[in-house]
Design a protein around this motif. Sequence first.
Motif, PDB file in Angstrom:
ATOM      1  N   ALA A 341     -38.868 -19.964 -51.265  1.00  0.00           N
ATOM      2  CA  ALA A 341     -38.587 -18.659 -50.676  1.00  0.00           C
ATOM      3  C   ALA A 341     -39.808 -17.750 -50.701  1.00  0.00           C
ATOM      4  O   ALA A 341     -39.932 -16.840 -49.875  1.00  0.00           O
ATOM      5  N   SER A 342     -40.723 -17.980 -51.642  1.00  0.00           N
ATOM      6  CA  SER A 342     -41.933 -17.154 -51.731  1.00  0.00           C
ATOM      7  C   SER A 342     -43.048 -17.640 -50.823  1.00  0.00           C
ATOM      8  O   SER A 342     -44.121 -17.042 -50.778  1.00  0.00           O
ATOM      9  N   GLY A 343     -42.813 -18.751 -50.106  1.00  0.00           N
ATOM     10  CA  GLY A 343     -43.811 -19.245 -49.161  1.00  0.00           C
ATOM     11  C   GLY A 343     -44.703 -20.344 -49.690  1.00  0.00           C
ATOM     12  O   GLY A 343     -45.686 -20.713 -49.037  1.00  0.00           O
ATOM     13  N   SER A 344     -44.394 -20.918 -50.841  1.00  0.00           N
ATOM     14  CA  SER A 344     -45.208 -22.019 -51.366  1.00  0.00           C
ATOM     15  C   SER A 344     -45.085 -23.236 -50.465  1.00  0.00           C
ATOM     16  O   SER A 344     -43.989 -23.610 -50.056  1.00  0.00           O
ATOM     17  N   GLN A 493     -41.741  -2.175 -61.136  1.00  0.00           N
ATOM     18  CA  GLN A 493     -41.268  -0.786 -61.153  1.00  0.00           C
ATOM     19  C   GLN A 493     -41.324  -0.182 -59.753  1.00  0.00           C
ATOM     20  O   GLN A 493     -40.386   0.488 -59.310  1.00  0.00           O
ATOM     21  N   TYR A 494     -42.398  -0.438 -59.040  1.00  0.00           N
ATOM     22  CA  TYR A 494     -42.560   0.092 -57.686  1.00  0.00           C
ATOM     23  C   TYR A 494     -41.465  -0.449 -56.761  1.00  0.00           C
ATOM     24  O   TYR A 494     -40.849   0.306 -55.992  1.00  0.00           O
ATOM     25  N   VAL A 495     -41.207  -1.750 -56.839  1.00  0.00           N
ATOM     26  CA  VAL A 495     -40.191  -2.372 -55.983  1.00  0.00           C
ATOM     27  C   VAL A 495     -38.811  -1.794 -56.273  1.00  0.00           C
ATOM     28  O   VAL A 495     -38.062  -1.416 -55.361  1.00  0.00           O
ATOM     29  N   LEU A 496     -38.458  -1.704 -57.554  1.00  0.00           N
ATOM     30  CA  LEU A 496     -37.115  -1.269 -57.931  1.00  0.00           C
ATOM     31  C   LEU A 496     -36.883   0.204 -57.623  1.00  0.00           C
ATOM     32  O   LEU A 496     -35.776   0.602 -57.254  1.00  0.00           O
ATOM     33  N   GLU A 497     -37.922   1.020 -57.746  1.00  0.00           N
ATOM     34  CA  GLU A 497     -37.758   2.459 -57.536  1.00  0.00           C
ATOM     35  C   GLU A 497     -37.942   2.880 -56.078  1.00  0.00           C
ATOM     36  O   GLU A 497     -37.273   3.799 -55.607  1.00  0.00           O
ATOM     37  N   THR A 510     -40.349  -8.864 -51.808  1.00  0.00           N
ATOM     38  CA  THR A 510     -41.630  -9.454 -52.197  1.00  0.00           C
ATOM     39  C   THR A 510     -42.631  -9.380 -51.056  1.00  0.00           C
ATOM     40  O   THR A 510     -43.791  -9.000 -51.253  1.00  0.00           O
ATOM     41  N   GLU A 511     -42.210  -9.725 -49.852  1.00  0.00           N
ATOM     42  CA  GLU A 511     -43.113  -9.675 -48.694  1.00  0.00           C
ATOM     43  C   GLU A 511     -43.572  -8.251 -48.423  1.00  0.00           C
ATOM     44  O   GLU A 511     -44.736  -8.024 -48.086  1.00  0.00           O
ATOM     45  N   GLU A 512     -42.679  -7.297 -48.590  1.00  0.00           N
ATOM     46  CA  GLU A 512     -43.028  -5.896 -48.317  1.00  0.00           C
ATOM     47  C   GLU A 512     -44.074  -5.384 -49.297  1.00  0.00           C
ATOM     48  O   GLU A 512     -45.065  -4.762 -48.908  1.00  0.00           O
ATOM     49  N   VAL A 513     -43.867  -5.648 -50.581  1.00  0.00           N
ATOM     50  CA  VAL A 513     -44.823  -5.141 -51.564  1.00  0.00           C
ATOM     51  C   VAL A 513     -46.132  -5.925 -51.518  1.00  0.00           C
ATOM     52  O   VAL A 513     -47.223  -5.364 -51.703  1.00  0.00           O
ATOM     53  N   PHE A 514     -46.048  -7.240 -51.223  1.00  0.00           N
ATOM     54  CA  PHE A 514     -47.272  -8.041 -51.156  1.00  0.00           C
ATOM     55  C   PHE A 514     -48.124  -7.630 -49.958  1.00  0.00           C
ATOM     56  O   PHE A 514     -49.359  -7.646 -50.037  1.00  0.00           O
ATOM     57  N   ALA A 515     -47.481  -7.251 -48.851  1.00  0.00           N
ATOM     58  CA  ALA A 515     -48.237  -6.776 -47.686  1.00  0.00           C
ATOM     59  C   ALA A 515     -49.045  -5.545 -48.043  1.00  0.00           C
ATOM     60  O   ALA A 515     -50.203  -5.394 -47.623  1.00  0.00           O
ATOM     61  N   ILE A 543     -44.890 -12.541 -58.110  1.00  0.00           N
ATOM     62  CA  ILE A 543     -44.105 -11.315 -57.913  1.00  0.00           C
ATOM     63  C   ILE A 543     -42.621 -11.654 -57.804  1.00  0.00           C
ATOM     64  O   ILE A 543     -41.775 -11.074 -58.490  1.00  0.00           O
ATOM     65  N   LEU A 544     -42.290 -12.596 -56.918  1.00  0.00           N
ATOM     66  CA  LEU A 544     -40.890 -12.969 -56.737  1.00  0.00           C
ATOM     67  C   LEU A 544     -40.321 -13.568 -58.023  1.00  0.00           C
ATOM     68  O   LEU A 544     -39.196 -13.249 -58.430  1.00  0.00           O
ATOM     69  N   ALA A 545     -41.104 -14.429 -58.668  1.00  0.00           N
ATOM     70  CA  ALA A 545     -40.627 -15.074 -59.891  1.00  0.00           C
ATOM     71  C   ALA A 545     -40.357 -14.054 -60.990  1.00  0.00           C
ATOM     72  O   ALA A 545     -39.381 -14.179 -61.742  1.00  0.00           O
ATOM     73  N   CYS A 546     -41.196 -13.035 -61.098  1.00  0.00           N
ATOM     74  CA  CYS A 546     -41.007 -11.987 -62.107  1.00  0.00           C
ATOM     75  C   CYS A 546     -39.724 -11.210 -61.833  1.00  0.00           C
ATOM     76  O   CYS A 546     -38.894 -11.011 -62.729  1.00  0.00           O
TER      77      CYS A 546
END
Length: 553
Positions: A341-344, A493-497, A510-515, A543-546
């Motif tokens: 799902a993370s693109g590996s 924290q950034y993703v959740l808030e 994950t894609e949004e924050v990684f971009a 990021i996704l795994a965390c």
Amino acid sequence: MKSQAELQSKLREIDHKGYKAYKVLEGEYDFGAYRLWIDHVQGDPFASPSRVRIVYRNQGNIPASYFESRHRRIAVEDYLLRSLHRFLRNGEGRAAKGSGKSGLVTACRTGQEVLETTAMHIGKDVIEARIEVGFPAFGRTIAAGELAQILFHLLPDLAQQVFKLNPRMKQDLDKVTALADDQQFIREALPARDLAAFVADGSILPRESGVSQRPMRNAVVFKSPESLAVTLDLPHRGQVRGMGIRHGITVIAGGGFHGKSTLLKALERGVYNHISGDGRELVITDESAFKLRAEEHRCIHETDISMFINNLPMKSDTTRFQTENASGSTSQAANTVEALASGSTVLLIDEDTSATNFMVRDGRMAQLVSDEKEPITPFIRKIRSLYRDLGISTILVAGSSGDYLSVADTVLQMDCYETRDVTARAKELAVELTEETVKKTDWLKKTVRTKRIEKAKVHGWDTISLDKNEIDLRYLEQIVGESQTAALAYISQYVLERLANGKKTLPQLTEEVFARLEKEGILALTPKNYGAGPAAYVRRQEILACLARYRML
């Protein structure tokens, strides 16, 4: 902007006062050749050190040609950060006496990998360094004279010796950027040559010890088997021969202690560039490669593991499987679909850290316990379809599971750290195995709601906490330093808030924050006081795994 004289005046005014009076120093000061920013003052001499920035005027000092591309810029920033560390070590990194962290001057730690960090940035006009300084005190009384030694003697010397171009530095930068160019060339050559990884002849793969990533002395140097040899014409080193690991299924076999896991670990770390002298400078792996393993007791949130697990007792829905206490097999199944799902596009597996019943099912056991009574479909039945239908390659260490020889495109044997291509012999021994098709799906179905996080902390390199809820990262084996752990704390924290809204799934978040990370750098996601420590670049896979391991999701 204030002057040096104003800073000196403030120091005299607060000398011998209570420690919290240091707060008046926050702000920007002009030191001529550079500006000093005191961004955050610690509240106590025993607390995390204060955050300070040195912004040096680069105007024509280090030519733009050294940082005109992203890979060169990161390499130069890494070099400057290591130079800063050498300077602090030579000055013992402690310029004052006192209680707690008084006089401690540090920066983001560096390892063998070259990572983009919050600690150093170079641009056309400025070089900016972020350091931590323990503001001195005796007890909890300000020791202004001790701080003056740091601000008016140590830091000016640092700016002059670390940032000012001289013939020695130019020679070093030429080497650093040349290596970065060669590493980038190999990375870009991998897909064009249908390779998942490249290991150059002459590489030193064994490490000094189990707690050191430095190269082992007198180790056997790597040499590619002739049948797998690839020659690349690098921009600076010229022709370099090495082993090309093609996309598909590669099995690494061999006796115990002969170097199987050593090769795999080099490939794990090959997603990052390495410094000169590491021995793995030209070990380059597809940047999306992810190391899979069993991870008992982890939490799983509404994840579709039905590719591998079905018909569980109590009729649990494995298309939306969730648990607070995963088994070895369910955890490895979840880790696999999260990686996809993370693109590996490359999976790295060592049977020593895998759940046996997830990896393979013995023929005699299958006769004793019929498929209808066994909820686990082993990975071996899916591995061919993963590559054929989804383009997912696998590099697998198998010391005892001979069934994997039947599904392999390439079989390597490690013999006293020498690599041999034994594919032909393996094909002779292969037997036909049952295969099942894999279809792409929305593996992670959990949507995430907004959550307020008061404090993000780092506990060593393997654990973070969001408020009082810990996230265990021990089994994410491609995290290479505490600065990456800090980055995951800030990003979570950034993703959740800010990004979570109850409608987006983990892969979408994950894609949004990684971009944003790719576009603006890790600093854009790091709070001003970076209280959990300096941060370094992390991949979307971590990021996704965390986030998936956050029990309060």
